[in-house]
Design a protein around this motif. Sequence first.
Motif, PDB file in Angstrom:
ATOM      1  N   ALA A  36       0.874  -1.175   0.000  1.00 57.15           N
ATOM      2  CA  ALA A  36       0.000   0.000   0.000  1.00 57.15           C
ATOM      3  C   ALA A  36       0.909   1.222   0.000  1.00 57.15           C
ATOM      4  O   ALA A  36       1.838   1.309   0.815  1.00 57.15           O
ATOM      5  N   VAL A  37       0.654   2.149  -0.933  1.00 55.24           N
ATOM      6  CA  VAL A  37       1.565   3.285  -1.118  1.00 55.24           C
ATOM      7  C   VAL A  37       0.761   4.574  -1.253  1.00 55.24           C
ATOM      8  O   VAL A  37      -0.196   4.637  -2.038  1.00 55.24           O
ATOM      9  N   LEU A  38       1.161   5.578  -0.493  1.00 52.29           N
ATOM     10  CA  LEU A  38       0.584   6.916  -0.604  1.00 52.29           C
ATOM     11  C   LEU A  38       1.595   7.780  -1.340  1.00 52.29           C
ATOM     12  O   LEU A  38       2.749   7.907  -0.910  1.00 52.29           O
ATOM     13  N   LEU A  39       1.174   8.370  -2.467  1.00 52.68           N
ATOM     14  CA  LEU A  39       2.089   9.129  -3.322  1.00 52.68           C
ATOM     15  C   LEU A  39       1.624  10.566  -3.448  1.00 52.68           C
ATOM     16  O   LEU A  39       0.432  10.832  -3.616  1.00 52.68           O
ATOM     17  N   ARG A  40       2.578  11.488  -3.398  1.00 54.45           N
ATOM     18  CA  ARG A  40       2.283  12.911  -3.525  1.00 54.45           C
ATOM     19  C   ARG A  40       2.611  13.367  -4.949  1.00 54.45           C
ATOM     20  O   ARG A  40       3.693  13.065  -5.474  1.00 54.45           O
ATOM     21  N   LEU A  41       1.693  14.098  -5.583  1.00 60.37           N
ATOM     22  CA  LEU A  41       1.928  14.627  -6.918  1.00 60.37           C
ATOM     23  C   LEU A  41       2.812  15.865  -6.823  1.00 60.37           C
ATOM     24  O   LEU A  41       2.476  16.834  -6.137  1.00 60.37           O
ATOM     25  N   GLU A  42       3.945  15.832  -7.512  1.00 61.25           N
ATOM     26  CA  GLU A  42       4.877  16.956  -7.541  1.00 61.25           C
ATOM     27  C   GLU A  42       5.272  17.196  -8.992  1.00 61.25           C
ATOM     28  O   GLU A  42       6.072  16.458  -9.559  1.00 61.25           O
ATOM     29  N   GLY A  43       4.684  18.211  -9.591  1.00 56.03           N
ATOM     30  CA  GLY A  43       4.916  18.457 -11.017  1.00 56.03           C
ATOM     31  C   GLY A  43       4.316  17.339 -11.827  1.00 56.03           C
ATOM     32  O   GLY A  43       3.115  17.060 -11.754  1.00 56.03           O
ATOM     33  N   ASP A  44       5.144  16.665 -12.627  1.00 55.43           N
ATOM     34  CA  ASP A  44       4.649  15.576 -13.466  1.00 55.43           C
ATOM     35  C   ASP A  44       4.939  14.208 -12.864  1.00 55.43           C
ATOM     36  O   ASP A  44       4.751  13.185 -13.517  1.00 55.43           O
ATOM     37  N   SER A  45       5.377  14.176 -11.590  1.00 55.17           N
ATOM     38  CA  SER A  45       5.789  12.920 -10.971  1.00 55.17           C
ATOM     39  C   SER A  45       5.035  12.657  -9.679  1.00 55.17           C
ATOM     40  O   SER A  45       4.549  13.582  -9.019  1.00 55.17           O
ATOM     41  N   ASP A  98       8.111  -6.092  -1.499  1.00 55.03           N
ATOM     42  CA  ASP A  98       9.042  -6.645  -0.527  1.00 55.03           C
ATOM     43  C   ASP A  98       9.004  -8.172  -0.473  1.00 55.03           C
ATOM     44  O   ASP A  98      10.025  -8.825  -0.283  1.00 55.03           O
ATOM     45  N   GLU A  99       7.816  -8.752  -0.635  1.00 53.06           N
ATOM     46  CA  GLU A  99       7.697 -10.209  -0.548  1.00 53.06           C
ATOM     47  C   GLU A  99       8.186 -10.907  -1.812  1.00 53.06           C
ATOM     48  O   GLU A  99       8.421 -12.106  -1.810  1.00 53.06           O
ATOM     49  N   GLN A 100       8.300 -10.172  -2.901  1.00 49.46           N
ATOM     50  CA  GLN A 100       8.737 -10.764  -4.169  1.00 49.46           C
ATOM     51  C   GLN A 100       9.799  -9.884  -4.813  1.00 49.46           C
ATOM     52  O   GLN A 100       9.712  -9.531  -5.981  1.00 49.46           O
ATOM     53  N   VAL A 101      10.814  -9.519  -4.033  1.00 50.40           N
ATOM     54  CA  VAL A 101      11.853  -8.616  -4.531  1.00 50.40           C
ATOM     55  C   VAL A 101      12.496  -9.204  -5.784  1.00 50.40           C
ATOM     56  O   VAL A 101      12.924 -10.353  -5.807  1.00 50.40           O
ATOM     57  N   GLY A 102      12.542  -8.396  -6.838  1.00 51.20           N
ATOM     58  CA  GLY A 102      13.167  -8.814  -8.084  1.00 51.20           C
ATOM     59  C   GLY A 102      12.278  -9.631  -8.993  1.00 51.20           C
ATOM     60  O   GLY A 102      12.693 -10.012 -10.080  1.00 51.20           O
ATOM     61  N   GLU A 103      11.017  -9.904  -8.580  1.00 53.51           N
ATOM     62  CA  GLU A 103      10.124 -10.721  -9.397  1.00 53.51           C
ATOM     63  C   GLU A 103       9.022  -9.866 -10.001  1.00 53.51           C
ATOM     64  O   GLU A 103       8.591  -8.868  -9.438  1.00 53.51           O
ATOM     65  N   ALA A 104       8.529 -10.310 -11.162  1.00 48.73           N
ATOM     66  CA  ALA A 104       7.455  -9.581 -11.846  1.00 48.73           C
ATOM     67  C   ALA A 104       6.133  -9.785 -11.130  1.00 48.73           C
ATOM     68  O   ALA A 104       5.863 -10.842 -10.571  1.00 48.73           O
ATOM     69  N   LEU A 105       5.303  -8.749 -11.147  1.00 52.67           N
ATOM     70  CA  LEU A 105       3.939  -8.862 -10.630  1.00 52.67           C
ATOM     71  C   LEU A 105       3.049  -9.316 -11.774  1.00 52.67           C
ATOM     72  O   LEU A 105       2.315  -8.522 -12.369  1.00 52.67           O
ATOM     73  N   ALA A 106       3.112 -10.603 -12.087  1.00 53.01           N
ATOM     74  CA  ALA A 106       2.422 -11.111 -13.273  1.00 53.01           C
ATOM     75  C   ALA A 106       0.905 -11.114 -13.085  1.00 53.01           C
ATOM     76  O   ALA A 106       0.192 -10.308 -13.671  1.00 53.01           O
ATOM     77  N   VAL A 107       0.383 -12.001 -12.263  1.00 49.59           N
ATOM     78  CA  VAL A 107      -1.064 -12.095 -12.029  1.00 49.59           C
ATOM     79  C   VAL A 107      -1.314 -11.626 -10.602  1.00 49.59           C
ATOM     80  O   VAL A 107      -0.946 -12.298  -9.639  1.00 49.59           O
ATOM     81  N   HIS A 108      -1.921 -10.482 -10.455  1.00 45.29           N
ATOM     82  CA  HIS A 108      -2.197  -9.963  -9.126  1.00 45.29           C
ATOM     83  C   HIS A 108      -3.317  -8.948  -9.222  1.00 45.29           C
ATOM     84  O   HIS A 108      -3.749  -8.575 -10.309  1.00 45.29           O
ATOM     85  N   ASP A 109      -3.804  -8.529  -8.064  1.00 41.40           N
ATOM     86  CA  ASP A 109      -4.856  -7.520  -8.013  1.00 41.40           C
ATOM     87  C   ASP A 109      -4.243  -6.152  -7.764  1.00 41.40           C
ATOM     88  O   ASP A 109      -3.305  -6.012  -6.963  1.00 41.40           O
ATOM     89  N   CYS A 110      -4.776  -5.155  -8.420  1.00 43.31           N
ATOM     90  CA  CYS A 110      -4.264  -3.796  -8.263  1.00 43.31           C
ATOM     91  C   CYS A 110      -5.417  -2.812  -8.374  1.00 43.31           C
ATOM     92  O   CYS A 110      -6.269  -2.945  -9.266  1.00 43.31           O
ATOM     93  N   MET A 111      -5.480  -1.873  -7.448  1.00 43.54           N
ATOM     94  CA  MET A 111      -6.438  -0.773  -7.574  1.00 43.54           C
ATOM     95  C   MET A 111      -5.849   0.467  -6.928  1.00 43.54           C
ATOM     96  O   MET A 111      -4.884   0.403  -6.146  1.00 43.54           O
ATOM     97  N   LEU A 125      -3.394   7.006  -3.997  1.00 44.11           N
ATOM     98  CA  LEU A 125      -3.178   5.825  -3.161  1.00 44.11           C
ATOM     99  C   LEU A 125      -3.221   4.614  -4.077  1.00 44.11           C
ATOM    100  O   LEU A 125      -4.131   4.489  -4.904  1.00 44.11           O
ATOM    101  N   THR A 126      -2.248   3.725  -3.964  1.00 42.01           N
ATOM    102  CA  THR A 126      -2.255   2.491  -4.752  1.00 42.01           C
ATOM    103  C   THR A 126      -2.218   1.294  -3.813  1.00 42.01           C
ATOM    104  O   THR A 126      -1.547   1.327  -2.769  1.00 42.01           O
ATOM    105  N   LEU A 127      -2.937   0.238  -4.193  1.00 39.63           N
ATOM    106  CA  LEU A 127      -2.994  -1.003  -3.422  1.00 39.63           C
ATOM    107  C   LEU A 127      -2.704  -2.164  -4.361  1.00 39.63           C
ATOM    108  O   LEU A 127      -3.332  -2.295  -5.409  1.00 39.63           O
ATOM    109  N   ASP A 128      -1.744  -2.996  -4.003  1.00 38.60           N
ATOM    110  CA  ASP A 128      -1.402  -4.182  -4.791  1.00 38.60           C
ATOM    111  C   ASP A 128      -1.504  -5.411  -3.899  1.00 38.60           C
ATOM    112  O   ASP A 128      -0.930  -5.435  -2.803  1.00 38.60           O
ATOM    113  N   ALA A 129      -2.236  -6.422  -4.358  1.00 43.55           N
ATOM    114  CA  ALA A 129      -2.349  -7.696  -3.662  1.00 43.55           C
ATOM    115  C   ALA A 129      -1.746  -8.786  -4.535  1.00 43.55           C
ATOM    116  O   ALA A 129      -1.988  -8.826  -5.750  1.00 43.55           O
ATOM    117  N   LEU A 130      -0.967  -9.665  -3.931  1.00 39.69           N
ATOM    118  CA  LEU A 130      -0.287 -10.703  -4.702  1.00 39.69           C
ATOM    119  C   LEU A 130      -1.239 -11.813  -5.131  1.00 39.69           C
ATOM    120  O   LEU A 130      -0.939 -12.561  -6.064  1.00 39.69           O
TER     121      LEU A 130
END
Length: 513
Positions: A36-45, A98-111, A125-130
Amino acid sequence: MMDDALLADLVTELPTMVRLQRLVQTLHHHFHCGAAVLLRLEGDSLRPLAAVGLAREALGRRFVVAQHPRLAAIMARREPTWFEPQSPLPDPYDGLIDEQVGEALAVHDCMGVSLHVEGECWGALTLDALQAGTFDMDARRDLQRYTLIIEAAIRMTRLEQENRSLRLARSGVLETELVGGEGEIIGQSAPIRALLRELEVVADSELPVLLLGETGVGKELFARWLHLHSRRRRKPLVHVNCAALPESLAESELFGHARGAFSGATTDRPGRFEAANGGTLFLDEVGELPLSVQAKLLRALQNGEIQRLGADAPRQVDVRIIAATNRNLRDSVRDGHFRADLYHRLSVYPAPIPPLRERGDDILILAGHFLELNRARLALRSVRLSPAAERALRAYAWPGNVRELEHVISRAALRLLSRGASRSDILTLEPELLDLDASAGGISNPVAAPVPLDEAAAHGLEEVGLREQVEACQRQAITRALRAADENWAQAARQLGLDASNLHKLARRLGIK
């Protein structure tokens, strides 16, 4: 329960980062996320402010929205956005969970959902479930419902910051919110936080500041930060590299010249002092100025007066001086290479900048920042550090500091591509790609190579206590087990006779993970 936790935090006065981190932790637990990540918009990033479940280096990354389709889709809508588990859109956190460091998030849930405060887009706010199917219709409705509470928490944090700024303003102290982009200082270590608290107070004064530190620590960046947090921030910041000024031209460059002052002076020309009038003049490598110019610089600092070369009348200037040097100016004064009176004028407020080796996890956060820059520059899907590479970065002495770290990351990414790596894969940098020269840089962390107690006493290191020795041995044992297990944590835990979860906790406490 979640509503109670969020509402309790809303009515409790908390430090900004504590409130946001607790908010993200609550959401992470409620939605059963991998991240779960909270991101702040700063310019275009988008800049991660608080995160649970991401590798430490991710906090240094800046995600350009246009380069990440999922983030662009989230920011384009006011309502929550959900992505099908089989969505072909690349995930910005590929290789960073963190649980899959270096691995692709192939099939997972994201919103995710864009966040707005007072009618303006604040971030996301982004949420990723494995596990695919984690975010069912109830979870998506929950996110819609909790968006208002999340925005209220952000609004509350902003109000507290404004109230705190008003209180400080009455006492003559300036407080400004740290923003990204130009002048941003990346890092969360205790030495950097302490330094920024000091500079925040001195920034709004008119005192000269002398930035001290080794080559590559970012003295120019701190000078820019001081200017942007001062009352002169709307006026120019003029940078002078004193080491690059030939002695014959130094006076003309700093103070200007009149027409006819010397051969080739066909017009009147203002110098750097006049260019910085009303603003800030940054004298980088000030210890390299020739003695003949130092006397005139002292006059400008004492009286606010300069005189163009070849001109009859002095001119008044209003300039705030920030100087920087990697020299020991006291030694230069003793040896007769630097004027003592000028030294005392410049060093009204000396500010030592900590070297990179003393900044702990900032090394990984800065590495993440440079990894993201290279990912975009080289058109890579994802690039990150292996756990062994992270340990190598933490153990290295960094004689060239942040500048050296930037070059190491850039070279490693290029070297990996030159060996045939595909830009469409998740690329992982291993220690051999970093090519850290231990003989040149050395191992700076004293606990990376434990010192026996009798040897410590023999070398005058009586201050190395039992706790430090125990932790050093623990680090060494874990590092050896991981190397023998080919970085497999479960196998390393078995070798050490530990439960895997306890090994992870111990590794985090010791700074290995």
